[in-house]
Design a protein around this motif. Structure first.
Motif, PDB file in Angstrom:
ATOM      1  N   PHE A 128       3.962  -2.102  -6.791  1.00 23.37           N
ATOM      2  CA  PHE A 128       5.181  -2.229  -7.585  1.00 23.37           C
ATOM      3  C   PHE A 128       6.425  -2.439  -6.709  1.00 23.37           C
ATOM      4  CE2 PHE A 128       2.384  -0.625 -10.815  1.00 23.37           C
ATOM      5  CZ  PHE A 128       2.902  -1.077 -12.014  1.00 23.37           C
ATOM      6  N   GLU A 129       6.205  -2.616  -5.422  1.00 26.18           N
ATOM      7  CA  GLU A 129       7.256  -2.959  -4.451  1.00 26.18           C
ATOM      8  C   GLU A 129       8.391  -1.942  -4.383  1.00 26.18           C
ATOM      9  OE1 GLU A 129       8.404  -7.074  -5.045  1.00 26.18           O
ATOM     10  OE2 GLU A 129       6.302  -7.719  -4.966  1.00 26.18           O
ATOM     11  N   VAL A 130       8.043  -0.646  -4.439  1.00 26.59           N
ATOM     12  CA  VAL A 130       9.059   0.402  -4.338  1.00 26.59           C
ATOM     13  C   VAL A 130       8.819   1.351  -3.155  1.00 26.59           C
ATOM     14  CG1 VAL A 130       9.732   0.335  -6.774  1.00 26.59           C
ATOM     15  CG2 VAL A 130       7.849   1.828  -6.075  1.00 26.59           C
ATOM     16  N   MET A 131       7.922   0.990  -2.248  1.00 21.57           N
ATOM     17  CA  MET A 131       7.624   1.850  -1.104  1.00 21.57           C
ATOM     18  C   MET A 131       8.726   1.775  -0.053  1.00 21.57           C
ATOM     19  SD  MET A 131       5.666   3.989   0.513  1.00 21.57           S
ATOM     20  CE  MET A 131       3.932   3.997   0.148  1.00 21.57           C
ATOM     21  N   ILE A 132       9.178   2.935   0.407  1.00 17.20           N
ATOM     22  CA  ILE A 132      10.052   3.030   1.578  1.00 17.20           C
ATOM     23  C   ILE A 132       9.103   3.279   2.741  1.00 17.20           C
ATOM     24  CG2 ILE A 132      11.987   4.225   2.670  1.00 17.20           C
ATOM     25  CD1 ILE A 132      12.647   5.347  -0.164  1.00 17.20           C
ATOM     26  N   GLU A 133       8.731   2.241   3.439  1.00 18.29           N
ATOM     27  CA  GLU A 133       7.672   2.321   4.460  1.00 18.29           C
ATOM     28  C   GLU A 133       7.937   3.375   5.527  1.00 18.29           C
ATOM     29  OE1 GLU A 133       4.697   1.062   4.391  1.00 18.29           O
ATOM     30  OE2 GLU A 133       4.983  -0.317   2.711  1.00 18.29           O
ATOM     31  N   GLU A 134       9.171   3.448   6.028  1.00 17.97           N
ATOM     32  CA  GLU A 134       9.455   4.379   7.119  1.00 17.97           C
ATOM     33  C   GLU A 134       9.418   5.843   6.683  1.00 17.97           C
ATOM     34  OE1 GLU A 134      13.245   2.610   5.502  1.00 17.97           O
ATOM     35  OE2 GLU A 134      11.386   1.799   6.280  1.00 17.97           O
ATOM     36  N   GLU A 135       9.445   6.084   5.370  1.00 18.61           N
ATOM     37  CA  GLU A 135       9.409   7.451   4.861  1.00 18.61           C
ATOM     38  C   GLU A 135       8.113   7.799   4.131  1.00 18.61           C
ATOM     39  OE1 GLU A 135      12.922   8.510   2.628  1.00 18.61           O
ATOM     40  OE2 GLU A 135      14.176   7.244   3.888  1.00 18.61           O
ATOM     41  N   GLY A 136       7.355   6.772   3.738  1.00 15.84           N
ATOM     42  CA  GLY A 136       6.142   7.011   2.965  1.00 15.84           C
ATOM     43  C   GLY A 136       6.429   7.518   1.560  1.00 15.84           C
ATOM     44  N   LEU A 137       7.623   7.230   1.063  1.00 14.01           N
ATOM     45  CA  LEU A 137       8.063   7.688  -0.263  1.00 14.01           C
ATOM     46  C   LEU A 137       8.441   6.495  -1.129  1.00 14.01           C
ATOM     47  CD1 LEU A 137      10.455  10.575   0.864  1.00 14.01           C
ATOM     48  CD2 LEU A 137       8.056  10.775   0.125  1.00 14.01           C
ATOM     49  N   ALA A 138       8.491   6.738  -2.438  1.00 16.03           N
ATOM     50  CA  ALA A 138       8.875   5.690  -3.380  1.00 16.03           C
ATOM     51  C   ALA A 138      10.358   5.749  -3.692  1.00 16.03           C
ATOM     52  CB  ALA A 138       8.089   5.852  -4.683  1.00 16.03           C
ATOM     53  N   LEU A 139      10.929   4.586  -3.942  1.00 18.26           N
ATOM     54  CA  LEU A 139      12.249   4.506  -4.548  1.00 18.26           C
ATOM     55  C   LEU A 139      12.101   4.889  -6.015  1.00 18.26           C
ATOM     56  CD1 LEU A 139      13.366   1.081  -3.068  1.00 18.26           C
ATOM     57  CD2 LEU A 139      14.471   3.291  -2.622  1.00 18.26           C
ATOM     58  N   ARG A 140      13.208   5.125  -6.698  1.00 18.07           N
ATOM     59  CA  ARG A 140      13.179   5.400  -8.131  1.00 18.07           C
ATOM     60  C   ARG A 140      13.000   4.079  -8.876  1.00 18.07           C
ATOM     61  NH1 ARG A 140      14.149  10.525  -8.390  1.00 18.07           N
ATOM     62  NH2 ARG A 140      15.545  11.440  -6.855  1.00 18.07           N
ATOM     63  N   GLY A 141      11.767   3.745  -9.156  1.00 19.75           N
ATOM     64  CA  GLY A 141      11.444   2.502  -9.858  1.00 19.75           C
ATOM     65  C   GLY A 141      10.977   2.789 -11.267  1.00 19.75           C
ATOM     66  N   THR A 142      11.469   2.019 -12.229  1.00 23.01           N
ATOM     67  CA  THR A 142      11.078   2.152 -13.628  1.00 23.01           C
ATOM     68  C   THR A 142      10.560   0.808 -14.107  1.00 23.01           C
ATOM     69  OG1 THR A 142      12.888   3.737 -13.929  1.00 23.01           O
ATOM     70  CG2 THR A 142      11.867   2.849 -15.920  1.00 23.01           C
ATOM     71  N   PHE A 143       9.363   0.821 -14.696  1.00 29.18           N
ATOM     72  CA  PHE A 143       8.726  -0.402 -15.137  1.00 29.18           C
ATOM     73  C   PHE A 143       8.221  -0.228 -16.561  1.00 29.18           C
ATOM     74  CE2 PHE A 143       8.524  -0.046 -10.622  1.00 29.18           C
ATOM     75  CZ  PHE A 143       8.848  -1.314 -10.164  1.00 29.18           C
ATOM     76  N   VAL A 144       8.599  -1.149 -17.443  1.00 24.84           N
ATOM     77  CA  VAL A 144       8.086  -1.182 -18.803  1.00 24.84           C
ATOM     78  C   VAL A 144       7.051  -2.297 -18.836  1.00 24.84           C
ATOM     79  CG1 VAL A 144       8.623  -1.569 -21.237  1.00 24.84           C
ATOM     80  CG2 VAL A 144      10.237  -0.311 -19.783  1.00 24.84           C
ATOM     81  N   ILE A 145       5.852  -1.948 -19.309  1.00 21.35           N
ATOM     82  CA  ILE A 145       4.711  -2.866 -19.280  1.00 21.35           C
ATOM     83  C   ILE A 145       4.220  -3.082 -20.702  1.00 21.35           C
ATOM     84  CG2 ILE A 145       2.373  -3.177 -18.368  1.00 21.35           C
ATOM     85  CD1 ILE A 145       3.391  -1.151 -16.106  1.00 21.35           C
TER      86      ILE A 145
END
Length: 187
Positions: A108-125
Motif C-alpha cells: 500500500f506504499e506507506v512503509m517508512i523504510e528507515e523506521e520499519g513503521l507505517a505512515l497513517r494511510g487510509t484506503f477505501v476498497i
C-alpha cells in the motif's frame, strides 16, 4: 503512480479479532466494501485515539456493509497484548492485522523504510478489490472516523449511480452533480 483504481495486491496475514487470531487475505477484501487503516505502532499516542474513534463508529460502518482493518508492522501477538491492556483498544471489534514483514505496508506504499513503521494511510476498497480512496498523513496528524464515513458513503453513492459525482462537503441525501457540457462554467 497513484494507487487509485488499482487492485489490492495479494497478501496473507494474521490478525487479532475478538479474542482470536484470524487469517486475513486479499480475498477477504472482495465481495464487500473495506477500509484499511495503517498506523505506525501499538502502544503509542495518536494511534489509540484513532482506533478508538473507528471503534466508536464501527456499527455505522457495518450498517453500510463495510469491514475495517487496522494494520501496523507489529505482530498479532502485540495487538492482543495492546487490546488486553488499553481501555481505548478494548473497544476495537474489527481485525487488527499484524504485518511484521512489512509486505502489506509496502503493497500500500506507506512503509517508512528507515523506521520499519507505517505512515497513517487510509484506503477505501470497493467489493471488486479496487482502491477508491487513498489518503496518507504524516504520523503526527490524527484522522477523523466521521469524515472517513462520509467518504465511504460518497464512494458507495458514486459506485451505485454511474454518471453522478459528489461535490465538496457532500453528505448522504444531498444533491450530486451530473457532469456534462451544460455544467461547464456554471458551478
Amino acid at each position: 503512480m497513484s494507487l487509485i483504481n488499482t487492485a489490492v495486491k495479494p497478501f496473507k496475514a494474521t490478525a487479532y479479532k475478538n479474542g482470536q487470531f484470524v487469517e486475513v487475505t486479499d480475498a477477504a477484501l472482495k465481495g464487500k466494501w473495506s477500509v484499511v487503516v495503517f498506523y505506525p505502532a501499538d502502544f503509542t499516542f495518536v494511534c489509540p485515539t484513532e482506533l478508538e474513534d473507528l471503534a466508536d463508529h464501527y456499527a455505522e460502518f457495518q450498517k453500510l456493509g463495510v469491514e475495517i482493518y487496522g494494520v501496523s508492522t507489529d505482530t498479532h501477538f502485540s495487538h492482543k497484548a495492546w487490546h488486553d491492556t488499553s481501555d481505548a483498544i478494548k473497544k476495537v471489534q474489527y481485525p487488527l492485522v499484524g504485518d511484521p514483514t512489512g509486505t502489506l505496508t509496502r503493497n500500500f506504499e506507506v512503509m517508512i523504510e528507515e523506521e520499519g513503521l507505517a505512515l497513517r494511510g487510509t484506503f477505501v476498497i470497493n467489493p471488486e478489490g479496487q482502491i477508491k480512496v487513498c489518503e496518507i498523513h504524516d504520523n503526527g496528524i490524527g484522522r477523523d472516523a466521521s469524515e472517513l464515513l462520509r467518504k465511504v458513503k460518497a464512494a458507495q453513492y458514486v459506485a451505485s449511480h454511474p454518471g453522478e459525482v459528489c461535490p465538496a462537503k457532500w453528505k448522504e441525501g444531498a444533491a450530486t452533480l451530473k457532469p456534462s457540457l451544460d455544467l461547464v462554467g456554471k458551478i
